[in-house]
Design a protein around this motif. Structure first.
Motif, PDB file in Angstrom:
ATOM      1  N   ILE A 128      -8.909   0.631  -7.988  1.00  0.00           N
ATOM      2  CA  ILE A 128      -9.517   0.889  -9.300  1.00  0.00           C
ATOM      3  C   ILE A 128      -8.905   2.160  -9.871  1.00  0.00           C
ATOM      4  O   ILE A 128      -8.857   3.197  -9.205  1.00  0.00           O
ATOM      5  CB  ILE A 128     -11.044   1.043  -9.182  1.00  0.00           C
ATOM      6  N   VAL A 129      -8.415   2.058 -11.116  1.00  0.00           N
ATOM      7  CA  VAL A 129      -7.822   3.207 -11.802  1.00  0.00           C
ATOM      8  C   VAL A 129      -8.547   3.435 -13.127  1.00  0.00           C
ATOM      9  O   VAL A 129      -9.134   2.524 -13.695  1.00  0.00           O
ATOM     10  CB  VAL A 129      -6.301   3.002 -12.045  1.00  0.00           C
ATOM     11  N   LEU A 138       0.831  -1.205   0.000  1.00  0.00           N
ATOM     12  CA  LEU A 138       0.000   0.000   0.000  1.00  0.00           C
ATOM     13  C   LEU A 138       0.869   1.260   0.000  1.00  0.00           C
ATOM     14  O   LEU A 138       0.553   2.236  -0.685  1.00  0.00           O
ATOM     15  CB  LEU A 138      -0.949   0.001   1.199  1.00  0.00           C
ATOM     16  N   LYS A 139       1.961   1.217   0.735  1.00  0.00           N
ATOM     17  CA  LYS A 139       2.894   2.345   0.744  1.00  0.00           C
ATOM     18  C   LYS A 139       3.507   2.542  -0.644  1.00  0.00           C
ATOM     19  O   LYS A 139       3.631   3.661  -1.138  1.00  0.00           O
ATOM     20  CB  LYS A 139       3.984   2.080   1.789  1.00  0.00           C
ATOM     21  N   ASP A 140       3.885   1.447  -1.292  1.00  0.00           N
ATOM     22  CA  ASP A 140       4.499   1.519  -2.623  1.00  0.00           C
ATOM     23  C   ASP A 140       3.521   2.026  -3.689  1.00  0.00           C
ATOM     24  O   ASP A 140       3.945   2.618  -4.688  1.00  0.00           O
ATOM     25  CB  ASP A 140       5.030   0.148  -3.038  1.00  0.00           C
ATOM     26  N   LEU A 141       2.221   1.777  -3.493  1.00  0.00           N
ATOM     27  CA  LEU A 141       1.198   2.152  -4.480  1.00  0.00           C
ATOM     28  C   LEU A 141       0.575   3.522  -4.221  1.00  0.00           C
ATOM     29  O   LEU A 141      -0.212   4.004  -5.035  1.00  0.00           O
ATOM     30  CB  LEU A 141       0.081   1.107  -4.502  1.00  0.00           C
ATOM     31  N   ARG A 142       0.913   4.155  -3.114  1.00  0.00           N
ATOM     32  CA  ARG A 142       0.167   5.342  -2.679  1.00  0.00           C
ATOM     33  C   ARG A 142       0.272   6.528  -3.646  1.00  0.00           C
ATOM     34  O   ARG A 142      -0.590   7.398  -3.659  1.00  0.00           O
ATOM     35  CB  ARG A 142       0.568   5.755  -1.274  1.00  0.00           C
ATOM     36  N   HIS A 143       1.316   6.575  -4.469  1.00  0.00           N
ATOM     37  CA  HIS A 143       1.491   7.709  -5.389  1.00  0.00           C
ATOM     38  C   HIS A 143       0.664   7.569  -6.672  1.00  0.00           C
ATOM     39  O   HIS A 143       0.588   8.510  -7.458  1.00  0.00           O
ATOM     40  CB  HIS A 143       2.972   7.868  -5.753  1.00  0.00           C
ATOM     41  N   ILE A 144       0.044   6.419  -6.881  1.00  0.00           N
ATOM     42  CA  ILE A 144      -0.727   6.207  -8.114  1.00  0.00           C
ATOM     43  C   ILE A 144      -2.123   6.797  -7.950  1.00  0.00           C
ATOM     44  O   ILE A 144      -2.858   6.403  -7.044  1.00  0.00           O
ATOM     45  CB  ILE A 144      -0.814   4.707  -8.456  1.00  0.00           C
ATOM     46  N   PRO A 145      -2.506   7.743  -8.832  1.00  0.00           N
ATOM     47  CA  PRO A 145      -3.852   8.314  -8.739  1.00  0.00           C
ATOM     48  C   PRO A 145      -4.892   7.232  -9.042  1.00  0.00           C
ATOM     49  O   PRO A 145      -4.811   6.566 -10.069  1.00  0.00           O
ATOM     50  CB  PRO A 145      -3.865   9.402  -9.817  1.00  0.00           C
ATOM     51  N   ALA A 146      -5.835   7.046  -8.148  1.00  0.00           N
ATOM     52  CA  ALA A 146      -6.815   5.965  -8.322  1.00  0.00           C
ATOM     53  C   ALA A 146      -8.230   6.529  -8.207  1.00  0.00           C
ATOM     54  O   ALA A 146      -8.471   7.503  -7.488  1.00  0.00           O
ATOM     55  CB  ALA A 146      -6.592   4.889  -7.266  1.00  0.00           C
TER      56      ALA A 146
END
Length: 199
Positions: A45-46, A22-30
């Motif tokens: 979901i993106v 979750l920390k690694d994915l937090r920068h992805i706008p979703a």
């Protein structure tokens, strides 16, 4: 939309790796933020296929996740939490990750959607990209994590920060196939987008 269902491959051996993912994915706008859905599973979901590719490769990097991508609609209005979401995109993502659990794929990423042939093609390209990402050494990642795709003249600064030569940085970039990965990412994203095109 693109739903990602990401299951940990062996939580008994590795412990709970969900917080780190979750920390690694937090920068992805979703559209709906990545979050724990159940136990050792993360979903998000993106809107953009490029974001789906980025999220998949982040998960594949550690070698600890099955990554299912579902290309399809999600019922709107979207709920506040991913565990309350529903729709075809989630069904496709679940089917993709379930298929991985019963297979022996070396690079565990699967794609499902309404156009199965194009989903299969997207999956093949993502597996090649995942192979590149998973095979990198820690030393190569120390270099690559400091680079920004498409920006020229970074290698000298990276070398200075790491206390190594510019040639060592250049060799790490070449060995890790970093330029090839970033050149191929748009192809994977385009194939994901094509799954949703109405014929």
């Amino acid at each position: 939309m693109f739903t990602l269902t990401i299951n940990q491959t062996d939580s008994r051996r590795d412990g709970d790796r969900v917080p780190q993912l979750l920390k690694d994915l937090r920068h992805i706008p979703a559209r709906l933020d990545f979050d724990r859905s159940v136990e050792d599973e993360v979903q998000g979901i993106v809107d953009c296929p490029h974001q789906a590719v980025e999220a998949a490769l982040i998960a594949l990097r550690s070698g600890s996740w099955y990554v299912g991508i579902g290309a399809g609609p999600v019922n709107e209005p979207l709920p506040n939490q991913i565990k309350d979401a529903s729709g075809h995109g989630l069904v496709y993502a679940r089917r993709a990750v379930d298929r991985l659990r019963s297979s022996k794929e070396r690079v565990p990423v699967a794609v499902e959607g309404p156009l199965a042939d194009i989903a299969h093609d997207a999956e093949a390209v993502l597996r090649l990209l995942g192979h590149i990402v998973r095979d990198r050494s820690d030393a190569e990642w120390r270099v690559l994590d400091l680079l920004t795709p498409g920006v020229r003249g970074q290698q000298k600064a990276v070398a200075q920060e790491l206390g190594i030569t510019t040639q060592a940085v250049s060799k790490a970039v070449a060995r890790a196939q970093w330029n090839e990965e970033h050149a191929a990412r748009p192809a994977a994203a385009r194939l994901l987008a094509l799954i949703l095109e109405v014929r």
